[in-house]
Write a protein that holds these residues in place. Structure first.
Motif, PDB file in Angstrom:
ATOM      1  N   LEU A  49       0.838  -1.213   0.000  1.00 28.03           N
ATOM      2  CA  LEU A  49       0.000   0.000   0.000  1.00 28.03           C
ATOM      3  C   LEU A  49       0.869   1.259   0.000  1.00 28.03           C
ATOM      4  O   LEU A  49       0.549   2.247  -0.677  1.00 28.03           O
ATOM      5  CB  LEU A  49      -0.948  -0.003   1.210  1.00 28.03           C
ATOM      6  CG  LEU A  49      -1.981  -1.149   1.230  1.00 28.03           C
ATOM      7  CD1 LEU A  49      -2.885  -1.047   2.454  1.00 28.03           C
ATOM      8  CD2 LEU A  49      -2.829  -1.150  -0.033  1.00 28.03           C
ATOM      9  N   ASN A  53       1.140   4.391  -2.692  1.00 27.18           N
ATOM     10  CA  ASN A  53       1.119   5.817  -2.317  1.00 27.18           C
ATOM     11  C   ASN A  53       2.376   6.537  -2.784  1.00 27.18           C
ATOM     12  O   ASN A  53       2.313   7.709  -3.175  1.00 27.18           O
ATOM     13  CB  ASN A  53       0.932   5.969  -0.809  1.00 27.18           C
ATOM     14  CG  ASN A  53      -0.435   5.486  -0.384  1.00 27.18           C
ATOM     15  OD1 ASN A  53      -1.400   5.640  -1.139  1.00 27.18           O
ATOM     16  ND2 ASN A  53      -0.542   4.883   0.774  1.00 27.18           N
ATOM     17  N   HIS A 149      -7.226   3.418   1.977  1.00 27.49           N
ATOM     18  CA  HIS A 149      -6.011   2.799   2.522  1.00 27.49           C
ATOM     19  C   HIS A 149      -6.022   2.778   4.040  1.00 27.49           C
ATOM     20  O   HIS A 149      -5.491   1.850   4.655  1.00 27.49           O
ATOM     21  CB  HIS A 149      -4.765   3.536   2.010  1.00 27.49           C
ATOM     22  CG  HIS A 149      -4.312   3.017   0.688  1.00 27.49           C
ATOM     23  ND1 HIS A 149      -3.037   3.128   0.222  1.00 27.49           N
ATOM     24  CD2 HIS A 149      -4.995   2.340  -0.272  1.00 27.49           C
ATOM     25  CE1 HIS A 149      -2.942   2.551  -0.962  1.00 27.49           C
ATOM     26  NE2 HIS A 149      -4.119   2.085  -1.287  1.00 27.49           N
ATOM     27  N   TYR A 206       0.396  -2.101  -6.857  1.00 24.93           N
ATOM     28  CA  TYR A 206       0.295  -3.040  -5.730  1.00 24.93           C
ATOM     29  C   TYR A 206       1.254  -4.206  -5.930  1.00 24.93           C
ATOM     30  O   TYR A 206       1.834  -4.738  -4.975  1.00 24.93           O
ATOM     31  CB  TYR A 206      -1.151  -3.568  -5.622  1.00 24.93           C
ATOM     32  CG  TYR A 206      -1.372  -4.456  -4.413  1.00 24.93           C
ATOM     33  CD1 TYR A 206      -1.737  -3.910  -3.188  1.00 24.93           C
ATOM     34  CD2 TYR A 206      -1.205  -5.848  -4.496  1.00 24.93           C
ATOM     35  CE1 TYR A 206      -1.937  -4.729  -2.078  1.00 24.93           C
ATOM     36  CE2 TYR A 206      -1.411  -6.666  -3.404  1.00 24.93           C
ATOM     37  CZ  TYR A 206      -1.768  -6.096  -2.191  1.00 24.93           C
ATOM     38  OH  TYR A 206      -1.964  -6.904  -1.088  1.00 24.93           O
TER      39      TYR A 206
END
Ligand SMILES: [Fe+2]
Ligand SMILES: [Fe+2]
Length: 208
Positions: A49, A53, A149, A206
């Motif tokens: 995650l 970002n 998230h 991912y």
């Protein structure tokens, strides 16, 4: 019209974004929190995650650079530069957290940078009100994505959560600032296309 100097500065910025560690003036959120023991799958999930970002922040750097290259109004350029400084901090925070989690950054970052830069430059060419409207919509979608998230991150990974929570506050501020400087609402089909594009990016980052 953008001149050669601006292109050179943009190219230099691209290389620095992709190849050197980002710097932050503000302390990394969550620094004071203890590193709790995460099991392998939690660590893997948090790192994945945070990789998404981080790639999002690479895209933000590119979008802002592209937009600033073609933005006409000096005040708009200033607004973009101010937000871009905070995006650089987000880049530094996510980068650091990925390293702490023994994760890795996306190998496709140069590709995402190039594509985002082109989209940002196009938004700038369309004029300041569309440029700012595009910025605001991007930031709103990022804010919603970060909320997702916060639900997906392991509950006790306080350090990652603190970073994402502060980013969420900053991105919402960027959206408000863009609208207050004259941004307009984008047509719904454009918003949906942007959402689709970001889903491709987040889904890919991912894994790679
Ligand atoms: Fe950001
Ligand atoms: Fe932002």
């Amino acid at each position: 019209m953008p001149n050669l100097d601006k292109f050179i500065i943009s190219f230099d910025h691209a290389l620095r974004t992709l190849l050197t560690p980002a710097q932050t003036l503000r302390p990394v959120p969550g620094t004071q929190l203890p590193e709790v023991g995460l099991n392998d799958s939690e660590k893997h999930e948090s790192a994945a995650l945070m990789r998404i970002n981080h790639t999002g922040e690479i895209c933000a750097q590119a979008l802002y650079q592209g937009q600033a290259l073609t933005a006409r109004n000096v005040e708009v350029q200033h607004t973009l530069a101010q937000a871009a400084r905070e995006e650089t901090e987000h880049l530094a925070w996510t980068e650091r957290r990925i390293a702490e989690l023994s994760g890795r950054k996306s190998i496709l970052n140069p590709l995402w940078y190039g594509g985002s830069f082109a989209i940002g430059a196009l938004a700038g060419v369309l004029g300041d009100k569309w440029n700012l409207g595009f910025l605001a919509e991007t930031e709103r979608q990022v804010t919603a994505h970060l909320a997702g998230h916060l639900k997906r991150l392991p509950h006790h990974d306080g350090k990652s959560r603190a970073i994402v929570a502060q980013m969420q506050i900053d991105e919402a501020g960027h959206a408000t600032s863009a609208m207050s400087h004259g941004g307009v609402e984008l047509p719904m089909p454009v918003k949906l296309m942007m959402n689709l594009g970001s889903k491709v990016m987040t889904g890919t980052a991912y894994w790679v």
